[in-house]
Design an enzyme around this catalytic site. Structure first.
Site, mmCIF file in Angstrom:
data_model
loop_
_atom_site.group_PDB
_atom_site.id
_atom_site.type_symbol
_atom_site.label_atom_id
_atom_site.label_comp_id
_atom_site.label_asym_id
_atom_site.label_seq_id
_atom_site.Cartn_x
_atom_site.Cartn_y
_atom_site.Cartn_z
ATOM 1 N N SER A 185 34.276 0.792 -29.259
ATOM 2 C CA SER A 185 33.957 -0.222 -28.265
ATOM 3 C C SER A 185 34.614 0.010 -26.904
ATOM 4 C CB SER A 185 34.391 -1.596 -28.789
ATOM 5 O OG SER A 185 35.812 -1.644 -28.979
ATOM 6 N N SER B 288 37.688 2.594 -32.160
ATOM 7 C CA SER B 288 37.141 2.194 -30.863
ATOM 8 C C SER B 288 37.726 2.943 -29.686
ATOM 9 C CB SER B 288 37.344 0.686 -30.648
ATOM 10 O OG SER B 288 36.586 -0.044 -31.581
ATOM 11 N N LYS C 222 40.926 -2.370 -20.570
ATOM 12 C CA LYS C 222 39.749 -2.856 -21.293
ATOM 13 C C LYS C 222 39.597 -4.366 -21.141
ATOM 14 C CE LYS C 222 37.674 -2.471 -25.930
ATOM 15 N NZ LYS C 222 37.900 -1.960 -27.305
#
Length: 618
Positions: free
Chosen positions: A234, A258, A141
């Protein structure tokens, strides 16, 4: 560089004076003055302060919306209207107007890539060779520091930032033989539930494409927003990359769901370990007491193997749990698993599963209930006992979560001032590029940098957090939220019959709640509930609810519409507030729209091994 990596937030209220954007200089002065006055009078209560107090527990009939809405309205009335309009109008240049395929894949899941070593394959090697992940292609990420990659956090503020070190979790993966092949898209600084607030553009859901066998290679097509679905956030880029086969596993960060929410939307496994088991060193901070390194994968075996590779005590992370607590948790977990007298036909015999009645809010769509009920029936067929339980403080979790996370974010994001690193916008550069519509000149470079460097969602949460930490609101919002957090932790401890290896006082910000040890006859081993209130929404619905597209077109969004995006986290934030492990497992698709549905399992701290047994059985 170490200042950018995660560090624990101590005395978060005291740092609120650091975290102000152009709107907030006035609030900073007021905060400082009021703080001094309150110190002089020793925090004595007054009739004016008590009469203005509005409890977070007010209006329990709609607890998931009203407290957050009331807080946002107070900010709107106490802040400069013109300045807030300026912040919204200046967001037009931050995100692409027409979402299209990404530069490396059709879903815009990858933001940068590195070609894998052609001499390595993607076949799992035996752990005996010392590298259990040898040849595995891994995506990371955007908010993890990785050498040889930019670490942008999907923000204009860090669009050119390059880390000089690897995050601890990334280093562990490399030592285990994994190949870091890409950075994955995410919501800006991890703030969002749909992966649309990104400097790299939104991520679209690949679940239906993988069913049709379509190639993930980009074609340059413009997306049909009414048809395409969000990947969740996210960590939407990580979930989409795993689902599309762009990598075998991916790392994500989970603050309030997330990892689990995008996993449910995309139909993959999303795993959030117990708080403190995986080092956060090198993970760019959002909310330190909530941030957890998570894993997205397609199989339970891959999830377990990768978790084993990164779960170690790290002296560089002050929140990393020591070895003794880890060993005690393993011993307790093994005792709990020994109670499961597994057989060939009943592999989960002895497992007691609880379904909390509070996890079926009004927002829960009926299309996710059928797969969830099917999972419960399957568990019963495998020998598990399913009972109904109550977690009474769940309705207040969402409001408490956003107060706490935004307060910590307002402190953590104060470091982005355009001086030490990251994006910088000076008065001279402003003149060369021209003013943004609605801006009032002249701007101080610090104000201009933060106004133009942060996206709308980040600025909104900075304002929310700063307001919650001001002297007038600190007791009324932040401290009440922490008390709610303690109550939620106690709810879980009462519901679970597996004792905790760590006392609640060592959990993040729990307020010193009493330790609860249930007997083997009371409580449950596992808590099961739907992962999301619905299947993945369309990009059109999400962008409209998020309001930034509407704002650019001159449209006004209602408070109810703009707050609807936050309700997606209502089922995921309680486990984050309690610091407990949680895993989202794909359990099929809904009957009407055919998109993936996930269920989430939660258990006692450090008892992740129960997930592996249940996951394999399902």
């Amino acid at each position: 560089m170490a200042s950018l990596a995660s560090t624990p937030t101590r005395f978060a209220a005291r740092s609120s004076r650091w975290c102000l954007d152009p709107v907030s200089k006035r609030i900073w002065t007021q905060h400082t003055t009021t703080r001094r006055r309150r110190r002089c009078c020793c925090y004595s209560s007054s009739s004016s302060s008590s009469s203005s107090s509005s409890s977070l527990l007010a209006n329990p009939s709609s607890p998931t919306i009203n407290p957050l809405e009331r807080l946002s309205r107070k900010i709107s009335t106490s802040s400069s209207k013109s300045s807030l309009e300026t912040a919204h109008r200046s967001d037009a240049s931050l995100f692409p107007l027409t979402p299209t395929d990404g530069p490396y894949d059709r879903y815009n899941a990858l933001t940068s890539i590195r070609k894998p070593d052609p001499n390595e394959d993607n076949i799992r090697h035996e752990p005996s060779d010392g590298q259990p992940l040898k040849g595995w292609r891994v995506g990371i990420k955007e908010n993890f520091c990785v050498k040889a990659f930019k670490t942008t956090c999907s923000s204009k503020m860090l669009k050119d930032f390059e880390s000089t070190f690897d995050a601890t979790a990334v280093s562990r993966l490399k030592q285990a033989g994994a190949q870091i092949v890409a950075k994955t898209n995410c919501d800006e600084f991890g703030m969002g539930s749909s992966n649309v607030y990104s400097y790299h553009g939104p991520v679209r859901n690949p679940a239906k494409d993988t069913e049709k066998g379509q190639s993930p290679d980009p074609t340059g097509e413009v997306w049909d927003l009414e048809k395409e679905r969000v990947a969740g956030g996210s960590s939407g880029g990580s979930a989409a990359a795993v689902k599309a086969g762009l990598c075998r596993i991916a790392l994500g960060s989970d603050t309030g769901g997330s990892v689990r929410l995008p996993a449910a939307y995309c139909g993959v496994i999303g795993f959030k370990p117990s708080y403190g088991l995986v080092s956060r060193w090198g993970l760019v901070s959002y909310a330190d007491s909530l941030d957890t390194v998570g894993i997205l994968a397609n199989t339970i075996d891959d999830t377990e193997t990768s978790f084993s590779a990164i779960s170690f005590h790290d002296p560089q992370d002050p929140t990393s749990v020591d070895k003794d607590s880890r060993q005690e948790a393993q011993s307790i977990c093994q005792t709990a698993m020994d109670r499961m007298t597994a057989s060939k036909d009943k592999p989960l015999h002895g497992l007691k599963v609880g379904v909390p009645k509070e996890y079926f809010p009004a927002e829960l769509h009926c299309r996710v209930l059928e797969p969830f009920k099917g999972t419960l029936e399957k568990l019963k067929g495998l020998g598990a006992q399913v009972v109904s339980i109550s977690l009474p403080n769940t309705p207040y979790a969402l409001s408490a979560y956003y107060v706490i996370s935004c307060a910590e974010a307002s402190s953590n994001l104060a470091r982005y001032d355009g001086v030490r690193y990251g994006y910088h916008s000076s008065s001279s550069s402003s003149a060369s590029i021209g003013p943004v519509e609605g801006e009032v000149a002249p701007h101080h470079p610090y104000s201009l940098t933060r106004t133009r460097g942060f996206g709308p969602e980040v600025k909104k949460r900075i304002l929310l957090g700063t307001y919650a930490l001001t002297a007038d609101s600190f007791d009324n919002y932040f401290l009440k939220s922490q008390r709610i957090r303690s109550s939620i932790q106690e709810d879980f401890q009462r519901a679970l019959r597996i004792p905790s290896a760590i006392s609640p006082s060592s959990l993040p910000l729990d307020g010193g709640a009493a330790r609860v040890r249930a007997t083997t006859l009371d409580g449950v081993d596992l808590i099961l509930h739907p992962s999301a209130v619905d299947t993945a929404p369309t990009l059109a619905q999400t962008l409209a609810a998020g309001s930034w597209v509407g704002k650019r077109k001159g449209e006004e969004s209602s408070a109810k519409s703009s707050l609807s995006a936050y309700v997606q986290d209502v089922l995921t934030v309680p486990a984050s507030l309690a610091g407990l492990p949680a895993i989202s497992l794909p359990v099929g698709s809904s009957n009407d729209d055919g998109w993936p549905v996930g269920v989430t399992a939660v258990t006692q701290w450090g008892c992740e091994a129960i997930f592996w047994r249940v996951g394999r059985a399902l």
